[in-house]
Design a protein around this motif. Structure first.
Motif, short mmCIF file in Angstrom:
data_model
loop_
_atom_site.label_atom_id
_atom_site.label_comp_id
_atom_site.label_asym_id
_atom_site.label_seq_id
_atom_site.Cartn_x
_atom_site.Cartn_y
_atom_site.Cartn_z
N TRP A 192 -25.93 40.12 33.16
CA TRP A 192 -27.39 40.12 33.27
C TRP A 192 -27.99 41.48 32.93
CZ3 TRP A 192 -27.09 37.59 38.78
CH2 TRP A 192 -26.90 36.22 38.66
N MET A 193 -27.26 42.56 33.18
CA MET A 193 -27.84 43.89 33.05
C MET A 193 -27.80 44.35 31.58
SD MET A 193 -28.77 44.68 36.09
CE MET A 193 -28.88 46.45 36.30
N ARG A 194 -28.83 45.09 31.18
CA ARG A 194 -28.90 45.62 29.81
C ARG A 194 -29.22 47.11 29.90
NH1 ARG A 194 -27.44 41.33 28.82
NH2 ARG A 194 -28.11 39.73 27.37
N LYS A 195 -28.62 47.89 29.01
CA LYS A 195 -28.99 49.32 28.90
C LYS A 195 -30.22 49.41 28.02
CE LYS A 195 -25.88 52.90 29.87
NZ LYS A 195 -24.56 52.47 30.34
N ILE A 196 -31.22 50.14 28.48
CA ILE A 196 -32.45 50.31 27.69
C ILE A 196 -32.47 51.73 27.15
CG2 ILE A 196 -34.97 50.32 27.79
CD1 ILE A 196 -34.78 48.29 30.06
N GLY A 197 -32.78 51.85 25.86
CA GLY A 197 -32.89 53.18 25.25
C GLY A 197 -31.56 53.73 24.76
#
Ligand SMILES: Cc1ncc(COP(=O)(O)O)c(C=O)c1O
Length: 122
Positions: free
Chosen positions: A117-122
């Motif tokens: 579910w988790m995503r790294k942003i940037g």
């Protein structure tokens, strides 16, 4: 928000996606987390009258609302002209608190995200 009902056998019910219920991402996450714990989660209609009867008999132990803004919020009492519906001790319950802690733990990175579910942003 979406809503979940928790029963004396540890199973849960939430209304089905039949058109008037928003397919909330939090609803989906709660269903996934609860089923992974081995809980039965039914997607079924649940009437106010049944809610009242099950709260009175003690079959219904907990009720909570959920959504991105509310995360997981216990519903302890429903005000009604027919008489209030008090769920459990009126102050939330352990399964509600545990599911909230698990979801928030995953969101904060304190608990492993096994669902991707988790995503790294940037
Ligand atoms: C009607 C309704 N149901 C449920 C939700 C919860 O959806 P989610 O978990 O995707 O935030 C929302 C959120 O805005 C809503 O407006």
């Amino acid at each position: 928000m979406n809503v979940f009902f928790v029963f004396d056998d540890g199973s849960m019910t939430t209304p089905p996606l039949s058109g008037t219920i928003l397919p909330g991402i939090t609803r989906d996450a709660i269903i996934t987390l609860a089923r992974k714990e081995g809980r039965t989660v039914r997607e079924e209609r649940y009437s106010i009258d049944q809610w009242r009867a099950d709260a009175a008999s003690g079959k219904l132990r907990e009720t909570f609302a959920c959504g991105t803004a509310a995360v997981v919020s216990a519903i302890g009492r429903i005000k009604s002209t027919k008489g209030d519906i008090v769920i459990g001790n009126g102050d939330g319950g352990l399964i509600t608190a545990a599911l909230k802690a698990k979801l928030v733990g995953i969101q904060r990175g304190d608990i492993a995200d096994t669902e991707g579910w988790m995503r790294k942003i940037g």
